[in-house]
Design a protein around this motif. Structure first.
Motif, PDB file in Angstrom:
ATOM      1  N   GLY A 189      -0.766  20.133   5.591  1.00 54.37           N
ATOM      2  CA  GLY A 189      -0.184  19.842   4.417  1.00 54.37           C
ATOM      3  C   GLY A 189       0.431  19.228   3.903  1.00 54.37           C
ATOM      4  O   GLY A 189       1.104  18.939   3.278  1.00 54.37           O
ATOM      5  N   GLN A 190       0.448  17.942   4.307  1.00 55.06           N
ATOM      6  CA  GLN A 190       1.440  16.726   4.293  1.00 55.06           C
ATOM      7  C   GLN A 190       0.929  15.426   4.102  1.00 55.06           C
ATOM      8  O   GLN A 190       1.988  14.761   3.843  1.00 55.06           O
ATOM      9  CB  GLN A 190       2.697  16.159   5.802  1.00 55.06           C
ATOM     10  CG  GLN A 190       3.061  17.507   6.411  1.00 55.06           C
ATOM     11  CD  GLN A 190       4.863  18.039   5.416  1.00 55.06           C
ATOM     12  OE1 GLN A 190       4.844  16.781   5.058  1.00 55.06           O
ATOM     13  NE2 GLN A 190       4.942  18.436   5.135  1.00 55.06           N
ATOM     14  N   GLY A 191      -0.343  14.907   3.834  1.00 61.26           N
ATOM     15  CA  GLY A 191      -0.934  14.153   3.527  1.00 61.26           C
ATOM     16  C   GLY A 191       0.045  13.422   1.912  1.00 61.26           C
ATOM     17  O   GLY A 191       0.150  12.450   1.721  1.00 61.26           O
ATOM     18  N   LEU A 192      -0.295  14.373   0.282  1.00 57.05           N
ATOM     19  CA  LEU A 192       0.741  14.261  -0.351  1.00 57.05           C
ATOM     20  C   LEU A 192       2.430  13.920  -0.738  1.00 57.05           C
ATOM     21  O   LEU A 192       2.852  13.138  -0.815  1.00 57.05           O
ATOM     22  CB  LEU A 192       0.320  14.685  -1.690  1.00 57.05           C
ATOM     23  CG  LEU A 192       1.274  14.290  -3.152  1.00 57.05           C
ATOM     24  CD1 LEU A 192       0.933  12.982  -3.512  1.00 57.05           C
ATOM     25  CD2 LEU A 192       0.611  15.532  -4.240  1.00 57.05           C
ATOM     26  N   ASN A 193       2.942  15.163   0.578  1.00 54.89           N
ATOM     27  CA  ASN A 193       4.052  14.935   0.902  1.00 54.89           C
ATOM     28  C   ASN A 193       5.077  13.146   0.980  1.00 54.89           C
ATOM     29  O   ASN A 193       5.956  12.387   0.841  1.00 54.89           O
ATOM     30  CB  ASN A 193       4.384  15.731   1.952  1.00 54.89           C
ATOM     31  CG  ASN A 193       4.494  17.408   1.413  1.00 54.89           C
ATOM     32  OD1 ASN A 193       4.863  17.160  -0.081  1.00 54.89           O
ATOM     33  ND2 ASN A 193       3.966  18.050   1.181  1.00 54.89           N
ATOM     34  N   LEU A 194       3.720  12.190   2.077  1.00 53.67           N
ATOM     35  CA  LEU A 194       4.344  11.288   3.149  1.00 53.67           C
ATOM     36  C   LEU A 194       3.626  10.666   1.358  1.00 53.67           C
ATOM     37  O   LEU A 194       4.398   9.935   1.558  1.00 53.67           O
ATOM     38  CB  LEU A 194       2.772  11.244   3.508  1.00 53.67           C
ATOM     39  CG  LEU A 194       3.029  11.929   5.020  1.00 53.67           C
ATOM     40  CD1 LEU A 194       2.002  11.799   6.213  1.00 53.67           C
ATOM     41  CD2 LEU A 194       3.943  11.907   6.035  1.00 53.67           C
ATOM     42  N   LEU A 217       0.970  -1.483   0.109  1.00 56.88           N
ATOM     43  CA  LEU A 217      -0.283   0.108  -0.147  1.00 56.88           C
ATOM     44  C   LEU A 217       0.878   1.251   0.100  1.00 56.88           C
ATOM     45  O   LEU A 217       1.715   1.410   0.413  1.00 56.88           O
ATOM     46  CB  LEU A 217      -0.415   0.083   1.681  1.00 56.88           C
ATOM     47  CG  LEU A 217      -1.836  -1.271   1.275  1.00 56.88           C
ATOM     48  CD1 LEU A 217      -2.555  -0.426   3.064  1.00 56.88           C
ATOM     49  CD2 LEU A 217      -2.750  -1.131   0.409  1.00 56.88           C
ATOM     50  N   LEU A 218       0.297   2.221  -1.043  1.00 53.43           N
ATOM     51  CA  LEU A 218       1.557   3.440  -0.541  1.00 53.43           C
ATOM     52  C   LEU A 218      -0.288   4.354  -0.757  1.00 53.43           C
ATOM     53  O   LEU A 218      -1.491   4.806  -1.587  1.00 53.43           O
ATOM     54  CB  LEU A 218       1.943   3.698  -1.719  1.00 53.43           C
ATOM     55  CG  LEU A 218       2.621   2.660  -2.190  1.00 53.43           C
ATOM     56  CD1 LEU A 218       2.963   1.733  -3.547  1.00 53.43           C
ATOM     57  CD2 LEU A 218       4.986   3.592  -2.819  1.00 53.43           C
ATOM     58  N   GLY A 219       0.557   5.693  -0.127  1.00 53.26           N
ATOM     59  CA  GLY A 219       0.018   6.962  -0.312  1.00 53.26           C
ATOM     60  C   GLY A 219      -1.576   7.071   0.865  1.00 53.26           C
ATOM     61  O   GLY A 219      -1.921   6.970   2.225  1.00 53.26           O
ATOM     62  N   ASP A 220      -2.481   7.518   0.530  1.00 54.60           N
ATOM     63  CA  ASP A 220      -4.007   7.467   1.226  1.00 54.60           C
ATOM     64  C   ASP A 220      -4.325   6.389   1.583  1.00 54.60           C
ATOM     65  O   ASP A 220      -5.668   6.178   2.003  1.00 54.60           O
ATOM     66  CB  ASP A 220      -4.759   8.603   0.652  1.00 54.60           C
ATOM     67  CG  ASP A 220      -4.665  10.526   0.579  1.00 54.60           C
ATOM     68  OD1 ASP A 220      -3.542  10.245   1.490  1.00 54.60           O
ATOM     69  OD2 ASP A 220      -5.416  10.916   1.233  1.00 54.60           O
ATOM     70  N   ALA A 221      -4.293   5.698   0.344  1.00 57.22           N
ATOM     71  CA  ALA A 221      -4.061   3.929   0.585  1.00 57.22           C
ATOM     72  C   ALA A 221      -3.903   2.796   2.271  1.00 57.22           C
ATOM     73  O   ALA A 221      -4.117   2.451   2.868  1.00 57.22           O
ATOM     74  CB  ALA A 221      -3.699   3.210  -0.168  1.00 57.22           C
ATOM     75  N   ALA A 222      -2.916   4.078   2.428  1.00 57.06           N
ATOM     76  CA  ALA A 222      -1.780   3.439   3.416  1.00 57.06           C
ATOM     77  C   ALA A 222      -2.231   4.501   4.914  1.00 57.06           C
ATOM     78  O   ALA A 222      -1.946   4.162   5.368  1.00 57.06           O
ATOM     79  CB  ALA A 222      -0.587   2.823   3.328  1.00 57.06           C
ATOM     80  N   HIS A 223      -2.323   5.508   4.278  1.00 60.50           N
ATOM     81  CA  HIS A 223      -2.346   6.287   5.669  1.00 60.50           C
ATOM     82  C   HIS A 223      -3.380   8.069   5.164  1.00 60.50           C
ATOM     83  O   HIS A 223      -3.009   8.321   3.993  1.00 60.50           O
ATOM     84  CB  HIS A 223      -1.264   6.850   6.218  1.00 60.50           C
ATOM     85  CG  HIS A 223      -0.214   7.003   4.933  1.00 60.50           C
ATOM     86  ND1 HIS A 223      -0.152   8.573   3.811  1.00 60.50           N
ATOM     87  CD2 HIS A 223       1.257   6.672   4.820  1.00 60.50           C
ATOM     88  CE1 HIS A 223       0.487   8.502   3.096  1.00 60.50           C
ATOM     89  NE2 HIS A 223       1.528   7.015   3.582  1.00 60.50           N
ATOM     90  N   LEU A 224      -3.743   8.453   5.745  1.00 59.55           N
ATOM     91  CA  LEU A 224      -4.729   9.276   5.971  1.00 59.55           C
ATOM     92  C   LEU A 224      -4.461  10.485   6.838  1.00 59.55           C
ATOM     93  O   LEU A 224      -4.339   9.588   8.423  1.00 59.55           O
ATOM     94  CB  LEU A 224      -6.403   9.670   6.095  1.00 59.55           C
ATOM     95  CG  LEU A 224      -6.809  10.391   5.654  1.00 59.55           C
ATOM     96  CD1 LEU A 224      -6.411  10.142   3.768  1.00 59.55           C
ATOM     97  CD2 LEU A 224      -8.692   9.141   5.481  1.00 59.55           C
ATOM     98  N   VAL A 225      -4.297  12.222   7.222  1.00 57.38           N
ATOM     99  CA  VAL A 225      -3.540  12.852   8.069  1.00 57.38           C
ATOM    100  C   VAL A 225      -4.856  14.048   7.877  1.00 57.38           C
ATOM    101  O   VAL A 225      -4.838  14.292   6.874  1.00 57.38           O
ATOM    102  CB  VAL A 225      -2.034  13.084   7.817  1.00 57.38           C
ATOM    103  CG1 VAL A 225      -1.365  11.984   8.659  1.00 57.38           C
ATOM    104  CG2 VAL A 225      -1.646  13.153   6.757  1.00 57.38           C
ATOM    105  N   HIS A 226      -4.511  14.566   8.678  1.00 54.07           N
ATOM    106  CA  HIS A 226      -5.674  16.256   8.645  1.00 54.07           C
ATOM    107  C   HIS A 226      -4.590  16.805   8.023  1.00 54.07           C
ATOM    108  O   HIS A 226      -3.562  17.395   7.954  1.00 54.07           O
ATOM    109  CB  HIS A 226      -5.543  16.652  10.055  1.00 54.07           C
ATOM    110  CG  HIS A 226      -6.700  17.521   9.773  1.00 54.07           C
ATOM    111  ND1 HIS A 226      -6.144  19.383   9.554  1.00 54.07           N
ATOM    112  CD2 HIS A 226      -7.788  18.094  10.137  1.00 54.07           C
ATOM    113  CE1 HIS A 226      -7.869  19.403   9.541  1.00 54.07           C
ATOM    114  NE2 HIS A 226      -7.966  19.285  10.555  1.00 54.07           N
TER     115      HIS A 226
END
Ligand SMILES: Cc1cc2nc3c(=O)[nH]c(=O)nc-3n(C[C@H](O)[C@H](O)[C@H](O)COP(=O)(O)OP(=O)(O)OC[C@H]3O[C@@H](n4cnc5c(N)ncnc54)[C@H](O)[C@@H]3O)c2cc1C
Length: 373
Positions: free
Chosen positions: A281-286, A268-277
């Motif tokens: 401004g860090q969701g896509l950076n992660l 899993l990668l990206g928002d499929a693996a983790h979601l932040v508030h």
């Protein structure tokens, strides 16, 4: 096409970046694309991207293809608390760097990635029925927060709903932004104005305003003029006279982590693996950091080790799980701190802002973490 090395499911920014990064390693990649929904509203978001994300997009030859108005540098950031004078300022100059971040047009970035993917000889675009017939050594799930394949694998998405939603829109101001991002942290809302050059160079902002869901619904129901008036009251006119330059869009906010990030033959990668508030401004950076880490782990693998090997995939998870968890905790902690309405908590957080603002090394250290340098 019967077999690919990697099948990437989900052609958002993370999925397309992964397809390009793996193709650069000489792997054959199938990218499952979904036809865009006819009723989908245009994405009005602009993302704050850090130096590591920009470096990845440069290496994929996508960054330099972005038109000038689609990427705006941030030189300064002014964060205000909820007491008079409580604020913290970050600057690229103080940080001895060219810029703190770049604000990037979400649909333009997706479009440029789409062109790069179409021109990559190692990436095969697969529509739904074709993708199901293809065999792959590794399936990379980049399907976003509502990933159906993740669910079919029995992976839980442990999710805490904030009861808040974010309103995003493009704005135009009467005064130039001068590359300064502004953020207001208070109870119960967090408001960010990100400097941007579209539609009007030097005078545009991307808005991200997170609020309790009922208040969000009230603001979404206002006409443009009344919404602009509410925005002026919330920003006290400190960013000039603001008017809407796009429709408004609303996103429900949650924090979430998948209960497992890999298994034999899948990852899993990206928002499929983790979601932040989105306040930091860090969701896509992660998500882009996931891409860089997985590509690096695959490139460095032993020649005999198959891509499906769970031991290999766990190296990626080991590298990404901690920073992702930490970012979730930091954003969650900040939110909780500013959600407390007790006077003691209010005083403490505003004094904290002031204190950090005065201690330059602490501020530098915090900024370096956010910049991912
Ligand atoms: C208001 C707001 C502001 C934000 N601002 C920032 C910011 O400033 N900086 C930042 O770093 N992050 C920001 N984020 C977070 C960022 O939007 C996400 O982290 C990022 O878009 C996740 O990308 P993704 O590719 O993982 O998922 P998505 O963008 O959700 O893409 C998933 C893709 O997979 C497709 N898909 C879904 N299911 C399937 C399937 N079964 N088969 C094939 N395809 C499928 C979808 O159609 C979609 O194209 C913000 C988020 C919000 C809500």
């Amino acid at each position: 096409m019967k077999h690919v090395d990697v099948l990437v499911r989900g052609a958002g920014i993370v999925g397309q970046s992964l397809a390009l990064a793996l193709a650069r390693l000489g792997l054959t990649v199938g990218l499952r694309t979904d036809a865009p929904r006819a009723d989908a509203a245009p994405d009005v978001r602009a993302y704050a991207l850090n130096a590591a994300s920009v470096a990845l997009l440069k290496s994929l030859k996508v960054w330099d293809a972005l038109p000038a108005h689609a990427a705006t540098p941030v030189y300064d950031m002014h964060v205000q608390g909820d007491a008079e004078g409580a604020a913290i300022d970050f600057s690229a100059w103080e940080q001895r760097t060219g810029e703190l971040a770049w604000i990037v047009d979400a649909p333009v970035l997706e479009r440029e990635l789409g062109s790069a993917v179409r021109f990559s000889p190692h990436v095969h675009l697969l529509a739904a029925p074709q993708a199901e017939q293809v065999q792959a050594d590794l399936v990379a799930l980049c399907e976003g927060k509502a990933s159906a394949t993740r669910e079919s694998l029995g992976v839980r998405f442990e999710r805490h709903d904030y009861g808040h939603s974010a309103i995003a829109a493009r704005l135009v101001s009467s005064v130039p932004h001068q590359g300064t991002a502004r953020q207001w942290f208070r109870s119960p809302d967090v408001l960010a104005l990100l400097p941007f050059d579209s539609p009007e160079p030097q005078h545009s902002f991307a808005l991200v305003w997170s609020l309790p869901r009922e208040r969000c619904a009230e603001l979404m129901a206002l006409d443009d003029e009344a919404f602009a008036a509410a925005l002026m009251a919330a920003t006290r006119g400190e960013a000039g006279d603001l008017r809407l330059a796009s429709p408004r869009a609303e996103w429900p906010l949650a924090i979430a982590q998948a209960s497992a990030w890999c298994g034999p033959g899948w990852v899993l990668l990206g928002d499929a693996a983790h979601l932040v508030h989105p306040l930091a401004g860090q969701g896509l950076n992660l998500g882009l950091a996931d891409v860089a880490a997985l590509a690096q782990v695959i490139e460095a693998r032993e020649p005999w080790r198959p891509l499906s090997d769970e031991k290999l995939l766990r190296r990626y998870v080991r590298e990404r799980a901690l920073p992702t968890w930490a970012m979730g905790r930091v954003t969650d902690g900040l939110l909780n701190l500013f959600a407390q309405s007790a006077p003691g908590a209010r005083e403490l957080r505003n004094r904290g802002l002031d204190l950090v603002n005065r201690i330059t090394p602490v501020k530098r250290w915090l900024t370096a973490r956010a910049l991912d340098r």
